[in-house]
Design a protein around this motif. Structure first.
Motif: not given
Length: 416
Positions: A202-204, A209-214, A220-224, A229-231
């Motif tokens: 839960v962010v902001e 769900r965390v979809e990708d980490i670079t 983040l793939h949100l529920w809807d 995208t966050l740094p």
């Protein structure tokens, strides 16, 4: 120019023959590795990913060998050899990168994330994903550096650059402070086990769900089905909720405001009946408590558990719907009501009590203690232990474990 023509023809013929032989050899090896790959997945990956890079490398090596094998001379030979050398470096980097991808994919295949209790697998996937990006970046940078070194002008410039490397490093660090911060934050996230792929966070005020980490950002793939995208530095500098840090099972609450006339014991039995009647519940906790009683309302909180966050969301909605329906059909007098003291008004007679929606609430028949919704007494075996469903931190094995997790060490833990 015509004197050099025989040498040129000889070089071209030699190069063509060498290229054909190299391609034939590569194709034979490819067929052999492909057949071995029918029994070994690693060799199948090698045959798939390395076929084109190895073909390219074999061709440029064949051309380079043909040029060195002939005694041709001329102004064209030097630039051609230099160009072939650059292609050899680029093809070699392509082969190395493809080989690293094969090894990383093989390591990822050993850890499945589509099973329960996949904490270790998700951590490995996160680390390998970040390492893959780092290794590819390193291979590309090394290849570019090796190509630049083949130019005499670049080597001369490199000597002067090394002399001022300290000053340039400081300037670059100041100019790319945020970029470097995100890169180091990405590496930290991968190896600190703070955030993993497929973690539910839960962010902001957004659940996803965390979809990708670079190395620079997290998706983040949100529920809807939206994407946030966050740094990467966000997750090392600001607090966030991680619902799958240790396990995916969660405890959720359903709160309902009702009238003081609510029968809590029967409502507790109904909650147990609702939980036992759905496969969304994981049987760990089914608790009903009165958490507040201020003014004209009583706040009832139902605590239920599920195996993961999506299941818990559906379970909470199911429990809320069923409890509201049960209150409306079986105990309408327990619905929220507004009260007014009008006994002092002359000539006013109160014949009924109205709810918030203006509908009168019918009189209810007297019920037997421990009765069900129809007023009939339940058999003793069908009445669950009230203390088990009325306590969060006691009354059951799960409750005592939950209490120990938040109470800290006891005196018995310090005894020798």
């Amino acid at each position: 120019m015509f004197d050099e023509l025989p040498d040129v023809v000889t070089t071209l013929v030699t190069a063509a023959v060498s290229v054909v032989l190299a391609l034939v050899l590569v194709q034979i090896v490819h067929i052999v590795v492909r057949r071995i790959g029918r029994r070994a997945p690693l060799f199948d990956q090698l045959a798939t990913r390395l076929h084109r890079p190895v073909q390219c490398l074999a061709v440029v090596l064949a051309v380079q060998g043909a040029l060195h094998a002939t005694t041709a001379t001329g102004d064209w030979r030097g630039p051609l050899l230099h160009g072939v050398t650059v292609l050899v470096i680029a093809s070699g980097a392509w082969v190395v990168g493809a080989l690293l991808l094969v090894l990383e994919d093989t390591a990822l295949a050993r850890f499945r994330t589509d099973v329960e209790n996949n904490k270790t697998a998700r951590r490995v996937h996160t680390q390998i994903t970040v390492v893959r990006r780092v290794t590819i970046a390193v291979v590309v940078v090394v290849a570019i550096g090796a190509v630049l070194v083949t130019f005499p002008a670049a080597r001369a410039a490199g000597a002067s650059l090394l002399a001022s490397a300290g000053l340039l490093g400081v300037v670059a660090a100041l100019a790319a402070q945020s970029v470097l911060g995100n890169v180091f934050a990405g590496i930290q996230l991968a190896f600190s086990d703070e955030l993993r792929l497929d973690d539910v966070v839960v962010v902001e005020n957004e659940w996803g769900r965390v979809e990708d980490i670079t190395l620079s950002y997290v998706v983040l793939h949100l529920w809807d089905d939206r994407r946030l995208t966050l740094p990467t530095s966000y997750f090392t500098t600001k607090p966030f909720q991680n619902w799958t840090r240790n396990e995916s099972a969660l405890l959720g609450a359903v709160e309902i405001d009702v009238d003081w006339a609510v029968p809590t014991e029967e409502m507790r039995r109904e909650l147990r009946h609702i939980c036992e009647g759905t496969d969304l519940w994981d049987t760990r906790a089914c608790i009903l408590q009165v958490t507040d009683a201020i003014g004209g309302l009583v706040r009832v909180r139902a605590l239920v558990t599920a195996k993961d966050a999506p299941t818990l969301f559906d379970l909470r909605c199911h429990v809320r719907e069923r409890l509201v329906q049960w209150l409306r059909e079986s105990y309408p007098e327990a619905l929220p009501r507004s009260r007014a003291d009008v006994t002092g008004i002359p000539g006013l007679r109160i014949d009924k009590v109205e709810g918030l929606n203006g509908h009168s609430i019918p009189e209810q028949p007297e019920r037997v203690p421990g009765a069900g919704a129809a007023g009939r007494a339940l058999p003793p075996g069908n009445v669950p232990d009230a203390s088990r469903d009325a306590r969060v931190f006691s009354g059951s094995v799960e409750g005592r474990e939950r209490s120990a997790a938040f109470a800290g060490p006891t005196e018995e833990d310090h005894r020798p």
